[in-house]
Design an enzyme around this catalytic site. Structure first.
Site, PDB file in Angstrom:
ATOM      1  N   ASP A  32       0.799  -1.267   0.001  1.00  0.00           N
ATOM      2  CA  ASP A  32       0.028  -0.069  -0.101  1.00  0.00           C
ATOM      3  C   ASP A  32       0.895   1.224  -0.040  1.00  0.00           C
ATOM      4  O   ASP A  32       1.939   1.565   0.701  1.00  0.00           O
ATOM      5  CB  ASP A  32      -0.902   0.089   1.364  1.00  0.00           C
ATOM      6  CG  ASP A  32      -1.995   0.980   1.073  1.00  0.00           C
ATOM      7  OD1 ASP A  32      -3.104   0.658   1.061  1.00  0.00           O
ATOM      8  OD2 ASP A  32      -1.712   2.105   1.302  1.00  0.00           O
ATOM      9  N   ILE A  33       0.421   2.039  -0.914  1.00  0.00           N
ATOM     10  CA  ILE A  33       1.211   3.161  -0.902  1.00  0.00           C
ATOM     11  C   ILE A  33       1.196   4.337   0.430  1.00  0.00           C
ATOM     12  O   ILE A  33       2.060   5.193   0.431  1.00  0.00           O
ATOM     13  CB  ILE A  33       0.628   4.308  -2.247  1.00  0.00           C
ATOM     14  CG1 ILE A  33       1.975   5.158  -2.741  1.00  0.00           C
ATOM     15  CG2 ILE A  33      -0.503   5.019  -1.948  1.00  0.00           C
ATOM     16  CD1 ILE A  33       1.431   5.602  -4.271  1.00  0.00           C
ATOM     17  N   GLN A  95     -14.706   2.571   1.031  1.00  0.00           N
ATOM     18  CA  GLN A  95     -14.003   2.382   0.119  1.00  0.00           C
ATOM     19  C   GLN A  95     -13.573   3.425  -0.991  1.00  0.00           C
ATOM     20  O   GLN A  95     -14.438   4.351  -1.069  1.00  0.00           O
ATOM     21  CB  GLN A  95     -14.630   1.247  -0.646  1.00  0.00           C
ATOM     22  CG  GLN A  95     -14.119   0.686  -1.928  1.00  0.00           C
ATOM     23  CD  GLN A  95     -15.053  -0.404  -2.792  1.00  0.00           C
ATOM     24  OE1 GLN A  95     -15.765  -0.645  -2.309  1.00  0.00           O
ATOM     25  NE2 GLN A  95     -14.197  -0.945  -3.782  1.00  0.00           N
ATOM     26  N   HIS A 101     -10.335  -5.130  -2.929  1.00  0.00           N
ATOM     27  CA  HIS A 101      -9.086  -5.273  -2.295  1.00  0.00           C
ATOM     28  C   HIS A 101      -9.170  -5.652  -1.081  1.00  0.00           C
ATOM     29  O   HIS A 101      -9.944  -5.084  -0.498  1.00  0.00           O
ATOM     30  CB  HIS A 101      -7.983  -4.122  -2.558  1.00  0.00           C
ATOM     31  CG  HIS A 101      -8.732  -2.932  -2.229  1.00  0.00           C
ATOM     32  ND1 HIS A 101      -9.503  -2.016  -2.952  1.00  0.00           N
ATOM     33  CD2 HIS A 101      -8.507  -2.008  -1.163  1.00  0.00           C
ATOM     34  CE1 HIS A 101      -9.772  -1.087  -2.292  1.00  0.00           C
ATOM     35  NE2 HIS A 101      -9.166  -1.060  -1.124  1.00  0.00           N
ATOM     36  N   HIS A 103      -6.994  -5.507   2.408  1.00  0.00           N
ATOM     37  CA  HIS A 103      -5.942  -4.741   3.266  1.00  0.00           C
ATOM     38  C   HIS A 103      -5.572  -5.912   4.092  1.00  0.00           C
ATOM     39  O   HIS A 103      -6.233  -6.605   4.927  1.00  0.00           O
ATOM     40  CB  HIS A 103      -6.451  -3.691   4.037  1.00  0.00           C
ATOM     41  CG  HIS A 103      -6.883  -2.524   3.138  1.00  0.00           C
ATOM     42  ND1 HIS A 103      -6.004  -1.333   2.959  1.00  0.00           N
ATOM     43  CD2 HIS A 103      -7.942  -2.222   2.953  1.00  0.00           C
ATOM     44  CE1 HIS A 103      -6.883  -0.509   2.281  1.00  0.00           C
ATOM     45  NE2 HIS A 103      -8.078  -0.944   2.277  1.00  0.00           N
TER      46      HIS A 103
END
Ligand code: 5GP
Ligand code: ZN
Length: 137
Positions: A32-33, A95, A101, A103
């Protein structure tokens, strides 16, 4: 299959860089960024699906298995004390990227994350009323 406007489809296609840490026939996992904790990753199905309710069962199963695999690795390699799996389905549920996705968030005993609700006993009749509406029929 792929949505040309979808940022995660672009990551899957290699059009946007991402640090991929796991993949299989149906899924990829990447960092994750904006990590909640050290090692926070996302598992996505290769095939575009908007959210949990649109995700085919086979892809949901594959994402679940990939998440479990990654959770074990987070404990072994990063020393995580625990792991949260989190999926947000719909804007009301937080979301923000509309390609399903999961996490996979490693948890450390001293990390700053907190439950987003305060556990308190609910109203018994209200719980029962909700249950009645929810029961399979
Ligand atoms: P959501 O809010 O939909 O549950 O989660 C979306 C997640 O995607 C966020 O945690 C966010 O940091 C991450 N994210 C958004 N854009 C990018 C990106 O371009 N690359 C990566 N690696 N993660 C992203
Ligand atoms: Zn997509």
């Amino acid at each position: 299959m792929a949505d040309p406007d979808c940022i995660f489809c672009k990551i899957h296609a290699g059009e946007i860089p991402a640090r991929i840490v796991d993949e299989d026939e149906r899924t990829i996992a990447f960092m994750d960024i904006a990590p909640a904790t050290r090692g926070h990753a996302l598992v996505i199905p290769r095939a575009h699906a908007r959210d949990l309710l649109e995700l085919p069962a086979e892809d949901l199963a594959a994402v679940a298995l990939a998440s479990q695999r990654l959770a074990a690795r987070l404990r072994e390699r990063l020393g995580a004390d625990g792991v949260n799996l989190l999926n947000s389905c719909g804007a009301a549920a937080w979301q923000t990227v509309f390609h399903f996705h999961m996490h996979v968030i490693p948890r450390y005993s001293d990390d700053p994350l907190r439950l987003p609700w305060v556990p308190a006993e609910g109203d018994f009749e209200e719980i029962a009323a909700a249950a009645q509406e929810l029961e399979a029929r």
